[in-house]
Design a protein around this motif. Structure first.
Motif, PDB file in Angstrom:
ATOM      1  N   VAL A 104      47.324 -47.807  36.822  1.00 38.42           N
ATOM      2  CA  VAL A 104      46.997 -48.064  38.226  1.00 38.42           C
ATOM      3  C   VAL A 104      45.547 -48.532  38.301  1.00 38.42           C
ATOM      4  N   ASP A 105      45.141 -49.036  39.470  1.00 33.93           N
ATOM      5  CA  ASP A 105      43.780 -49.583  39.577  1.00 33.93           C
ATOM      6  C   ASP A 105      42.745 -48.467  39.590  1.00 33.93           C
ATOM      7  N   ALA A 106      41.496 -48.843  39.397  1.00 35.98           N
ATOM      8  CA  ALA A 106      40.417 -47.867  39.239  1.00 35.98           C
ATOM      9  C   ALA A 106      40.217 -47.020  40.496  1.00 35.98           C
ATOM     10  N   GLY A 107      40.423 -47.608  41.678  1.00 35.20           N
ATOM     11  CA  GLY A 107      40.250 -46.853  42.914  1.00 35.20           C
ATOM     12  C   GLY A 107      41.230 -45.702  43.025  1.00 35.20           C
ATOM     13  N   LEU A 108      42.479 -45.959  42.703  1.00 38.25           N
ATOM     14  CA  LEU A 108      43.493 -44.909  42.755  1.00 38.25           C
ATOM     15  C   LEU A 108      43.263 -43.880  41.659  1.00 38.25           C
ATOM     16  N   LYS A 109      42.835 -44.322  40.475  1.00 37.40           N
ATOM     17  CA  LYS A 109      42.509 -43.366  39.407  1.00 37.40           C
ATOM     18  C   LYS A 109      41.402 -42.418  39.832  1.00 37.40           C
ATOM     19  N   GLY A 110      40.374 -42.975  40.469  1.00 41.34           N
ATOM     20  CA  GLY A 110      39.284 -42.136  40.927  1.00 41.34           C
ATOM     21  C   GLY A 110      39.738 -41.116  41.960  1.00 41.34           C
ATOM     22  N   ALA A 111      40.595 -41.545  42.887  1.00 42.92           N
ATOM     23  CA  ALA A 111      41.110 -40.629  43.900  1.00 42.92           C
ATOM     24  C   ALA A 111      41.970 -39.542  43.260  1.00 42.92           C
ATOM     25  N   LEU A 112      42.791 -39.925  42.285  1.00 37.46           N
ATOM     26  CA  LEU A 112      43.631 -38.938  41.592  1.00 37.46           C
ATOM     27  C   LEU A 112      42.774 -37.915  40.857  1.00 37.46           C
ATOM     28  N   ALA A 113      41.763 -38.377  40.153  1.00 41.12           N
ATOM     29  CA  ALA A 113      40.891 -37.457  39.415  1.00 41.12           C
ATOM     30  C   ALA A 113      40.161 -36.516  40.367  1.00 41.12           C
ATOM     31  N   ALA A 114      39.688 -37.058  41.484  1.00 46.43           N
ATOM     32  CA  ALA A 114      38.953 -36.237  42.443  1.00 46.43           C
ATOM     33  C   ALA A 114      39.810 -35.113  42.995  1.00 46.43           C
ATOM     34  N   GLY A 115      41.091 -35.387  43.220  1.00 51.54           N
ATOM     35  CA  GLY A 115      41.957 -34.367  43.784  1.00 51.54           C
ATOM     36  C   GLY A 115      42.557 -33.431  42.759  1.00 51.54           C
ATOM     37  N   VAL A 116      43.133 -33.990  41.715  1.00 47.70           N
ATOM     38  CA  VAL A 116      43.906 -33.192  40.759  1.00 47.70           C
ATOM     39  C   VAL A 116      43.018 -32.247  39.962  1.00 47.70           C
ATOM     40  N   LEU A 117      41.859 -32.705  39.510  1.00 45.85           N
ATOM     41  CA  LEU A 117      41.037 -31.884  38.625  1.00 45.85           C
ATOM     42  C   LEU A 117      40.354 -30.722  39.347  1.00 45.85           C
ATOM     43  N   GLY A 118      40.421 -30.699  40.664  1.00 42.47           N
ATOM     44  CA  GLY A 118      39.868 -29.567  41.403  1.00 42.47           C
ATOM     45  C   GLY A 118      40.852 -28.434  41.614  1.00 42.47           C
ATOM     46  N   ALA A 119      42.075 -28.551  41.081  1.00 41.04           N
ATOM     47  CA  ALA A 119      43.108 -27.542  41.308  1.00 41.04           C
ATOM     48  C   ALA A 119      42.707 -26.132  40.869  1.00 41.04           C
ATOM     49  N   PRO A 169      37.603 -37.977  50.582  1.00 50.79           N
ATOM     50  CA  PRO A 169      38.125 -36.738  51.173  1.00 50.79           C
ATOM     51  C   PRO A 169      38.566 -35.735  50.113  1.00 50.79           C
ATOM     52  N   LEU A 170      39.073 -36.233  48.983  1.00 49.71           N
ATOM     53  CA  LEU A 170      39.579 -35.350  47.932  1.00 49.71           C
ATOM     54  C   LEU A 170      38.440 -34.674  47.172  1.00 49.71           C
ATOM     55  N   LEU A 171      37.325 -35.363  47.017  1.00 50.57           N
ATOM     56  CA  LEU A 171      36.153 -34.718  46.417  1.00 50.57           C
ATOM     57  C   LEU A 171      35.703 -33.547  47.282  1.00 50.57           C
ATOM     58  N   GLY A 172      35.759 -33.724  48.593  1.00 51.12           N
ATOM     59  CA  GLY A 172      35.421 -32.624  49.485  1.00 51.12           C
ATOM     60  C   GLY A 172      36.357 -31.453  49.331  1.00 51.12           C
ATOM     61  N   LEU A 173      37.668 -31.725  49.272  1.00 49.06           N
ATOM     62  CA  LEU A 173      38.656 -30.654  49.131  1.00 49.06           C
ATOM     63  C   LEU A 173      38.510 -29.924  47.801  1.00 49.06           C
ATOM     64  N   SER A 174      38.123 -30.643  46.761  1.00 54.31           N
ATOM     65  CA  SER A 174      38.018 -30.026  45.442  1.00 54.31           C
ATOM     66  C   SER A 174      36.746 -29.223  45.256  1.00 54.31           C
ATOM     67  N   LEU A 175      35.652 -29.697  45.852  1.00 59.14           N
ATOM     68  CA  LEU A 175      34.356 -29.052  45.626  1.00 59.14           C
ATOM     69  C   LEU A 175      34.050 -27.943  46.629  1.00 59.14           C
ATOM     70  N   ALA A 176      34.693 -27.946  47.769  1.00 54.59           N
ATOM     71  CA  ALA A 176      34.417 -26.915  48.775  1.00 54.59           C
ATOM     72  C   ALA A 176      34.641 -25.499  48.247  1.00 54.59           C
ATOM     73  N   PRO A 177      35.725 -25.228  47.474  1.00 57.01           N
ATOM     74  CA  PRO A 177      35.893 -23.868  46.950  1.00 57.01           C
ATOM     75  C   PRO A 177      34.744 -23.423  46.058  1.00 57.01           C
ATOM     76  N   ALA A 178      34.080 -24.364  45.386  1.00 62.26           N
ATOM     77  CA  ALA A 178      32.954 -23.997  44.514  1.00 62.26           C
ATOM     78  C   ALA A 178      31.797 -23.400  45.310  1.00 62.26           C
ATOM     79  N   LEU A 179      31.713 -23.737  46.594  1.00 62.81           N
ATOM     80  CA  LEU A 179      30.673 -23.172  47.442  1.00 62.81           C
ATOM     81  C   LEU A 179      31.002 -21.745  47.875  1.00 62.81           C
ATOM     82  N   ILE A 180      32.288 -21.392  47.812  1.00 59.84           N
ATOM     83  CA  ILE A 180      32.749 -20.096  48.314  1.00 59.84           C
ATOM     84  C   ILE A 180      32.901 -19.070  47.204  1.00 59.84           C
ATOM     85  N   LEU A 181      33.342 -19.517  46.045  1.00 59.62           N
ATOM     86  CA  LEU A 181      33.704 -18.597  44.968  1.00 59.62           C
ATOM     87  C   LEU A 181      32.585 -17.653  44.543  1.00 59.62           C
ATOM     88  N   PRO A 182      31.311 -18.075  44.494  1.00 58.41           N
ATOM     89  CA  PRO A 182      30.266 -17.100  44.109  1.00 58.41           C
ATOM     90  C   PRO A 182      30.201 -15.881  45.021  1.00 58.41           C
TER      91      PRO A 182
END
Length: 482
Positions: A104-119, A169-182
């Protein structure tokens, strides 16, 4: 416990709703239609991967906490958190390699990585939140909700302004828990200190949770197949328009169902574990009536105000297409909410989650076939119609199959009275002028809510008069004892 949760989770769900609508308003303007479509596709993949790998752990935390005591409770925490870390260590590199190799194109890859790797981060946050809910710690669970919603939106907007495209938007969803977990994770890990990693316990959890994950996977097939087929038959811009309509309708009703479900699911578990089936039936009837009292007019109201709502909330490029399919998606959201947050509880309460998988296979399979048939013929409308028909099948399947596992009452009286009040509201709203935009939305929403409220009170729909009296007396008693 139920009403304490209803009022306790209300602020969190108000925040969640506001941030959801604000995100829809901003991201449909900050991102072009193609980028928004890439975000929609990646969001579906992100949700699916999380459900397949981590949801069974979250379900086990929610269901088995109330039944554990002493050393068993310590082992419960220890086993769940150790399993989460082990799965995360495998999941991240495997998912990263798969995304890298996707054609897939680089834009979709970036969006997938931003969302999936924050699981993994989202799972750790969800485990803590499910424990708070199960323990009746409403304030702490609500705080996690609010912090996640506000943090995710703020980060997502920042990344969008920096030019991250569909990944923002997916970077936000993935990184927001990192602000809470500590702030929450150290205390949760202490709950399992000194515990023993029990494979037999995890085996029970897996036997319970995997069918839930599988059924949720089928639910995602039901909610996401249309996006991938729209991308195949049309383009990512069409996906963006459809996702905007889905977010507009589904977000409104989903916030309501999540709010009531956050309070209702733990209360039903507690009622069954400590009061047996008679207490469960009583609690379930009260919850179902409240669902209908609030969700039925909300769904009809969304359908009646689809155009002015889209003019207010959606960017111009996606606005017309969004308004055209909003009524069908509102109907789907209503049926989906009743299935997931009420009738679907029969399977988790009865610990027969295998039957839940069978139940969800029916609408998921129908959805794939209907989308393949209707999208080439009707485009976006075909996707929305396929979704509505599939959710209708799912609701009927949940009622019929769930009644064989653990019967939950159908509040026919509440349905009839809420239906009459909603029909009167709809007739009045349709007779109002349509100036367009915000004036039309305010006029129809205000008049509709007033008419519905008056008719519902007059008919005592869902026993609303008795509920208001009991809540008022409880408030007076609390103030008198303070």
């Amino acid at each position: 416990m139920f009403w304490r949760g209803v009022w306790g989770y209300l602020p969190a769900n108000i925040f969640s709703g506001l941030t959801g609508f604000l995100g829809l308003f901003l991201f449909t303007r900050l991102l072009d239609a193609a980028d928004y479509g890439q975000y929609a596709l990646a969001f579906a993949v992100m949700t699916l991967s999380h459900v397949l790998v981590f949801t069974w752990l979250e379900a086990a935390m929610a269901r088995f906490w109330a039944a554990e005591h002493g050393d068993g409770l310590i082992d419960h925490f220890h086993s769940l958190y150790r399993a989460t870390l082990t799965l995360s260590a495998v999941f991240v590199p495997v998912a990263g390699v798969i995304i890298l190799l996707l054609p897939v194109d680089a834009g979709l890859k970036g969006a997938l990585a931003a969302g999936v790797l924050g699981a993994p981060l989202r799972c750790l946050s969800k485990l803590a939140q499910e424990r708070f809910r199960a323990a009746g710690e409403v304030g702490r669970a609500a705080t996690v909700d609010i912090a996640t919603a506000v943090g995710g939106l703020s980060l997502g907007i920042g990344f969008a302004l920096l030019g991250a495209g569909g990944a923002a938007p997916l970077l936000g969803l993935s990184l927001a828990p990192a602000l809470i977990l500590p702030f929450v994770l150290p205390g949760e890990w202490r709950q399992g200190r000194g515990g023993v990693y029990r494979r037999d316990r995890l085996g029970r959890y897996a036997a319970y949770g995997f069918p839930i994950a599988a059924s949720l996977t089928l639910t995602l097939v039901l909610t996401s197949t249309d996006r991938f087929l729209l991308a195949a038959f049309l383009d990512t811009a069409a996906v963006g328009a459809y996702h905007a309509a889905y977010s507009l309708s589904n977000r409104t009703l989903d916030v309501m169902f999540i709010w009531l479900g956050s309070a209702g699911a733990p209360a039903l578990v507690m009622a069954l574990e400590r009061g047996g089936r008679p207490r469960l039936a009583e609690a379930a009837r009260e919850q179902a009536a409240l669902f209908l009292l609030l969700a039925l007019p909300a769904a009809v109201g969304l359908a009646l105000t689809a155009l002015p709502l889209a003019e207010l909330m959606i960017g111009e490029e996606l606005r017309t297409a969004t308004a055209s399919v909003t009524p069908l998606i509102a109907l789907s959201a209503l049926m989906g909410g009743l299935t997931t947050y009420y009738f679907g509880q029969a399977f988790t309460l009865g610990r027969n989650t295998g039957a839940l998988f069978l139940t969800m296979a029916i609408p998921a399979g129908a959805n794939v076939l209907l989308n393949l048939l209707l999208i080439p013929m009707l485009g976006l409308t075909g996707a929305a119609l396929a979704t509505a028909l599939s959710y209708g099948l799912g609701l009927m399947a949940a009622i019929l199959i769930g009644s064989r596992v653990l019967p939950l009452p159908v509040p026919w009286n509440a349905l009839a009275r809420c239906g009459v009040a909603t029909a009167v509201m709809a007739a009045v709203v349709l007779a109002l002028p349509s100036p367009g935009g915000l004036p039309e939305l305010i006029l129809k929403a205000a008049v509709g809510a007033l008419v519905y409220g008056l008719i519902a009170l007059a008919l005592d729909a869902a026993g609303v008069r008795g509920v208001l009296k009991r809540q008022w007396r409880a408030r007076v008693a609390r103030e008198a004892s303070a």
